[in-house]
Scaffold this motif. Structure first.
Motif, PDB file in Angstrom:
ATOM      1  N   UNK A  58     -44.393  51.889   5.293  1.00 25.72           N
ATOM      2  CA  UNK A  58     -43.367  50.960   5.777  1.00 25.72           C
ATOM      3  C   UNK A  58     -41.964  51.276   5.260  1.00 25.72           C
ATOM      4  N   UNK A  59     -41.858  52.209   4.323  1.00 24.70           N
ATOM      5  CA  UNK A  59     -40.556  52.548   3.758  1.00 24.70           C
ATOM      6  C   UNK A  59     -40.388  54.069   3.749  1.00 24.70           C
ATOM      7  N   UNK A  60     -39.146  54.491   3.837  1.00 27.50           N
ATOM      8  CA  UNK A  60     -38.852  55.917   3.691  1.00 27.50           C
ATOM      9  C   UNK A  60     -37.633  56.092   2.801  1.00 27.50           C
ATOM     10  N   UNK A  61     -37.601  57.246   2.143  1.00 26.65           N
ATOM     11  CA  UNK A  61     -36.458  57.581   1.290  1.00 26.65           C
ATOM     12  C   UNK A  61     -36.237  59.076   1.380  1.00 26.65           C
ATOM     13  N   UNK A  62     -35.002  59.461   1.587  1.00 31.48           N
ATOM     14  CA  UNK A  62     -34.638  60.881   1.587  1.00 31.48           C
ATOM     15  C   UNK A  62     -33.822  61.136   0.335  1.00 31.48           C
ATOM     16  N   UNK A  63     -34.278  62.114  -0.441  1.00 32.07           N
ATOM     17  CA  UNK A  63     -33.599  62.501  -1.667  1.00 32.07           C
ATOM     18  C   UNK A  63     -33.428  64.011  -1.621  1.00 32.07           C
ATOM     19  N   UNK A  64     -32.241  64.450  -1.242  1.00 34.87           N
ATOM     20  CA  UNK A  64     -32.003  65.885  -1.078  1.00 34.87           C
ATOM     21  C   UNK A  64     -32.849  66.429   0.059  1.00 34.87           C
ATOM     22  N   UNK A  65     -33.725  67.386  -0.261  1.00 37.23           N
ATOM     23  CA  UNK A  65     -34.595  68.001   0.741  1.00 37.23           C
ATOM     24  C   UNK A  65     -35.994  67.398   0.717  1.00 37.23           C
ATOM     25  N   UNK A  66     -36.135  66.227   0.128  1.00 33.10           N
ATOM     26  CA  UNK A  66     -37.442  65.568   0.020  1.00 33.10           C
ATOM     27  C   UNK A  66     -37.456  64.237   0.772  1.00 33.10           C
ATOM     28  N   UNK A  67     -38.558  63.986   1.441  1.00 29.81           N
ATOM     29  CA  UNK A  67     -38.799  62.731   2.142  1.00 29.81           C
ATOM     30  C   UNK A  67     -40.019  62.082   1.511  1.00 29.81           C
ATOM     31  N   UNK A  68     -39.914  60.808   1.177  1.00 26.94           N
ATOM     32  CA  UNK A  68     -41.051  60.055   0.653  1.00 26.94           C
ATOM     33  C   UNK A  68     -41.294  58.862   1.555  1.00 26.94           C
ATOM     34  N   UNK A  69     -42.521  58.737   2.026  1.00 21.50           N
ATOM     35  CA  UNK A  69     -42.964  57.560   2.759  1.00 21.50           C
ATOM     36  C   UNK A  69     -43.809  56.739   1.807  1.00 21.50           C
ATOM     37  N   UNK A  70     -43.683  55.416   1.863  1.00 22.41           N
ATOM     38  CA  UNK A  70     -44.478  54.572   0.968  1.00 22.41           C
ATOM     39  C   UNK A  70     -44.893  53.296   1.679  1.00 22.41           C
ATOM     40  N   UNK A  71     -45.952  52.683   1.144  1.00 20.71           N
ATOM     41  CA  UNK A  71     -46.406  51.398   1.669  1.00 20.71           C
ATOM     42  C   UNK A  71     -46.139  50.309   0.637  1.00 20.71           C
TER      43      UNK A  71
END
Length: 144
Positions: free
Chosen positions: A117-130
């Motif tokens: 339900x959430x996403x975060x972009x940090x530089x060249x990294x993408x994190x999806x989380x619930x």
């Protein structure tokens, strides 16, 4: 009369700007192919070997329609990304081939993706989380 007209035009402009700013966000940051590098207890070696990836490059003909591969079947899904860092995945499906030693990763990914339900972009990294703290981590495929 001119003052009333100016106020109406101003309010209409604010209304349009407000609606545009909080709707879907498909920026250049997210609009690319991402390689899966961290997910549950699966090894990074397995993900690299299977070329596990999610393709978030949008097309004009099928907006919000994306794909993924975990080493066997082609997966497809709908996603809507919002400027507040939330995401909604739905309509997850895949082709139906059987590939020995690849089905566990693919099944787990297909089951967990709609829960993110959430996403975060940090530089060249993408994190999806619930909401339970489970994550999927990716690195941009075009990053060296």
């Amino acid at each position: 009369m001119k003052k009333a007209f100016s106020v109406i035009v101003f309010l209409i402009g604010i209304f349009f700007l407000q609606n545009c700013s909080t709707n879907n966000l498909v920026s250049e940051e997210i609009n690319r192919q991402w390689m899966l590098i961290e997910f549950q207890n699966f090894s990074r070696d397995l993900m690299v070997k299977n070329r596990a990836q999610i393709d978030l490059a949008s097309t004009k003909t099928t907006p919000n329609q994306y794909g993924a591969e975990m080493g066997c079947n082609k997966m497809f899904f709908t996603a809507k990304f919002y400027s507040n860092g939330t995401v909604k995945f739905s309509d997850v499906g895949s082709t139906m081939m059987y590939c020995e030693n690849n089905m566990e990763l693919e099944s787990a990914f297909g089951k967990e993706l709609p829960k993110m339900t959430k996403y975060k972009i940090d530089g060249h990294h993408l994190t999806l989380s619930d909401n339970s703290g489970n994550t999927m981590k990716f690195v941009a495929a075009d990053w060296d």
